[in-house]
Design an enzyme around this catalytic site. Structure first.
Site, mmCIF file in Angstrom:
data_model
loop_
_atom_site.group_PDB
_atom_site.id
_atom_site.type_symbol
_atom_site.label_atom_id
_atom_site.label_comp_id
_atom_site.label_asym_id
_atom_site.label_seq_id
_atom_site.Cartn_x
_atom_site.Cartn_y
_atom_site.Cartn_z
ATOM 1 C CB ALA A 15 -0.926 0.011 1.221
ATOM 2 C CB SER A 16 4.374 2.001 0.566
ATOM 3 O OG SER A 16 4.984 1.152 -0.399
ATOM 4 C CB SER A 17 4.478 3.579 -3.966
ATOM 5 O OG SER A 17 5.003 2.326 -4.401
ATOM 6 N N GLY A 18 2.104 3.514 -5.783
ATOM 7 C CA GLY A 18 1.519 2.967 -6.996
ATOM 8 C C GLY A 18 0.088 2.504 -6.837
ATOM 9 C CB ILE A 19 -1.647 -0.471 -8.263
ATOM 10 C CG1 ILE A 19 -1.356 -0.180 -9.732
ATOM 11 C CG2 ILE A 19 -3.015 -1.132 -8.124
ATOM 12 C CD1 ILE A 19 -1.169 -1.428 -10.584
ATOM 13 C CB SER A 143 0.877 -8.443 -14.823
ATOM 14 O OG SER A 143 1.297 -7.740 -15.970
ATOM 15 C CE1 TYR A 156 5.646 -7.143 -11.894
ATOM 16 C CE2 TYR A 156 5.039 -7.565 -14.176
ATOM 17 C CZ TYR A 156 4.738 -7.037 -12.933
ATOM 18 O OH TYR A 156 3.537 -6.398 -12.740
#
Length: 344
Positions: A15-19, A143, A156
């Site tokens: 939850a710290s960045s991006g989506i 993804s 990835y």
């Protein structure tokens, strides 16, 4: 049926960045109580502060998803603070860009441990809590590359294939058990997040970038919010994600040939900016965290395809639900594995 978001406790891992950050903010704005988890304590603090300033409720729990005991501690903290867990969202991801032969064994292992095993640990920590709550949902962000591989992203892509497979296996097992726990896999196309700036680059001194078309993180976050109340088997986010899936199904060899073209496969992922040598592969980066990346090109703020087509329930989902309903007619001893038999 899932509870409305105003009655849900949702754990967002990554939850710290991006989506992940966009998702935590969107869930809180809809009235959910959000447990925000990631490695970066400063960024977690700012997202919780932002939620609380807007009138929402949130809890920050610093968590390294590569550590199963830390993930279990996250689930315990969520139940201890809010009394239960209704939805668990696995989002945490890291990446290394480069040719397979240029990426080290340790780098492959680290990406798989965070992206895939982190999801495994999340599922295993979430399931007992969701059963205690009487049901709920598990949402994982795979993804479009969890369906169709591309060059220069082998670790990835492999991890996202694995996440999708994990979700599929779990979905069938829970349907057989009639656990009343939904399993949704979200499959985004390219998204403008700090992920590309935080990834490790083996691209000859160049920073990676998302290949077009590129969507805003909020498009994916809105899809996750939708899935928390309206579970689906899989939701592709962006028409480009659906095209990936279709090309792999119908023309896999031709798609191989197209992505083998240097300008299409490798060229579309190399930014003009030099790599700064900073990444979050082994440790979190400092700073307050942010939702958006630094993509200089066009960023799509909406996906009509996802809204009209991607979120629709597929006929096969109805069959799985029917299997689950039939399972309810069997004795509890047959339906439930030993670890989930009701006590007393």
């Amino acid at each position: 049926m899932p509870k409305p978001l105003t009655e849900q406790v949702v754990v967002v891992v990554g939850a710290s960045s991006g989506i992940g950050r966009a998702t935590a903010l969107a869930l809180a704005a809809r009235g959910a109580r959000v447990v925000c988890a990631a490695r970066g304590t400063e960024a977690l603090g700012t997202v919780v502060e932002q939620i609380e300033q807007a009138g929402g409720q949130a809890l920050a729990v610093a968590t390294d998803v590569a550590d199963p005991s830390a993930v279990q501690a996250l689930a315990d903290a969520a139940e201890r603070w809010y009394g239960r867990i209704d939805t668990w969202v696995n989002l945490a991801s890291i990446g290394v860009w480069g040719r397979v032969e240029d990426i080290t064994d340790a780098e492959f292992e680290r990406v798989l441990r965070v992206n895939f095993l982190g999801s495994v640990y999340g599922v295993r920590a979430a399931l007992p809590a969701l059963r205690r709550a009487g049901g709920g949902g598990i949402i994982a962000v795979s993804s479009a590359e969890g369906v169709r591989s591309v060059p220069l992203q082998a670790p990835y892509t492999a991890s996202k294939f694995a996440v999708r497979a994990l979700q599929d296996a779990l979905r069938m097992e829970l349907a057989q058990e009639d656990a009343r726990i939904s399993v949704t896999t979200v499959l985004p196309a390219s998204v403008d997040t700090p992920f590309f700036e935080h990834a490790r680059s083996r691209l000859g001194g160049r920073m990676p970038k998302p290949p077009p078309p590129v969507y805003a993180p909020e498009v994916v976050a809105d899809t996750i919010v939708f899935a928390a109340e309206h579970p689906r088997r899989e939701i592709p986010v962006g028409a480009a994600a659906a095209a990936f899936m279709l090309s792999q199904r119908l023309l896999p060899a031709l798609t191989d040939a197209v992505f083998s073209l240097r300008r299409v496969g490798a060229g579309s992922q190399r930014a003009n900016r030099p790599d700064n040598g900073v990444d979050n592969l082994d440790a979190p980066l400092g700073g307050p965290g942010r939702v958006h990346g630094a993509h200089p090109g066009r960023v799509l703020r909406h996906s009509l395809f996802t809204w009209l087509v991607g979120r629709r329930r597929r006929p096969g989902e109805l069959l799985t639900a029917a299997v689950s309903r039939v399972g309810r007619q069997r004795p509890a001893k047959e339906r439930h594995p030993d670890h989930s038999l009701p006590s007393g």
